[in-house]
Scaffold this active site. Structure first.
Site: not given
Length: 345
Positions: A148-149
């Site tokens: 995930g970012c």
């Protein structure tokens, strides 16, 4: 090497298209959509006009297998879990940008994502794709779970400290801020322009799905690591993440020691840039690039380390890292096709 993109019309999908179309070794064999089958990609996104001509296709695994070797899944959570076993069964390599294969424990996935987990056999096969820390495993992987970012920016900032064992295991606090593209293409009240412009919003307090992802990775390097405190905010920019990390050291240290720790941890990592002592990055300085920039500080008064980490959430936080992982899988230099200078203005 031919690649296919499933979920090509979302923000992650169009960033993959932009990067892959300029890649010297990968070429796009097909683009796939759930809702816009039959449309030309240039009708959906006119900025691709005169650059590529692809009609969005339905998802037919047998047809994809004939044309491609690697499939990028830029699909929502839940969709990838259904598609991936079929793609793996015909010998395709899969790089998934959703969260469906990041957690090894299906119970934890279901607890945080509020949906059924993927099959345990496929979960076991997945390799967590934090490129700088998982290179050797990624090289041999058939299924890569792109991080995930927020998790990417946070883990790159904290892992040198956790691996070295110099911080108190229960002291990790992560304050994260993201541009609106991180929320995806589907509009909501919170991402509506009048709601966010000239404003700042906290969301998913103590409930963000990247929390267990971060904790799982930290536990790989130090089993004594305790649950983290993690908050996320939306800020009125289109792309970019800033993570500010705080942790308490076990003994007194010099800032020069911490600076050296980070420089040595990432000396073989072309996309990690450590700022000089006393300097700190901003999201604008990595926009449009695959870089993660970091600055480190130490407060002798409190015994706390502060690390500021910035990435472009669409690049290092999504499509850029996915292609970095594809490069590793293909035996290429990690930087190929990703050597974009940041777009400051």
């Amino acid at each position: 090497m031919k690649v296919a993109i499933i979920g090509a019309t979302g923000y992650g999908g169009i960033e993959l298209i932009r990067l892959l179309e300029q890649h010297p070794y990968f070429s796009i064999a097909s683009l796939h959509s759930f809702s816009q089958v039959g449309e030309c990609i240039t009708n959906v996104y006119p900025h691709f006009q005169n650059v590529l001509v692809h009609t969005l296709q339905e998802i037919d695994v047998e047809e994809i297998e004939k044309e491609a070797e690697i499939v990028f899944l830029a699909t929502p959570a839940g969709v990838s879990a259904e598609l991936t076993p079929k793609l793996l069964a015909v010998g395709l390599k899969v790089i998934d940008l959703s969260g469906d294969f990041r957690m090894k424990d299906p119970f934890i996935y279901e607890q945080w994502y509020k949906r059924a987990a993927a099959k345990e056999g496929v979960l076991r096969e997945a390799v967590y794709g934090l490129s700088e820390w998982k290179r050797s495993e990624i090289q041999k992987a058939n299924l890569i779970a792109n991080p995930g970012c927020f998790a990417t920016a946070a883990l790159l900032a904290i892992l040198p400290l956790v691996r070295s064992g110099i911080i108190e295991e229960d002291s990790i606090i992560i304050d994260a801020k993201s541009g609106v593209s991180g929320a995806g293409k589907t509009p909501t009240t919170m991402t509506h322009f009048p709601e966010l412009y000239d404003n700042l919003r906290i969301y998913k307090v103590n409930e963000h799905q990247h929390i267990p992802e971060i904790e799982q990775m930290l536990a790989e390097w130090n089993r004594e690591t305790k649950p983290i405190t993690f908050s996320t905010h939306l800020i009125p920019i289109s792309r970019g993440i800033m993570v500010t990390l705080y942790a308490k050291v076990k003994r007194e240290m010099e800032i020069e020691q911490l600076q050296q720790l980070y420089e040595e941890a990432y000396e073989q990592s072309a996309f990690i840039r450590i700022r000089m002592q006393g300097e700190f990055p901003s999201p604008k300085e990595v926009r449009g690039s695959n870089y993660c920039d970091m600055g480190i500080a130490y407060d002798e008064r409190t015994g706390r380390v502060t690390v500021v980490s910035v990435i472009d959430n669409m690049m290092k936080g999504a499509a850029g890292q996915a292609i970095q992982n594809a490069n590793i899988v293909a035996g290429l230099e990690e930087t190929i096709g990703l050597q974009h200078m940041p777009l400051y203005l």
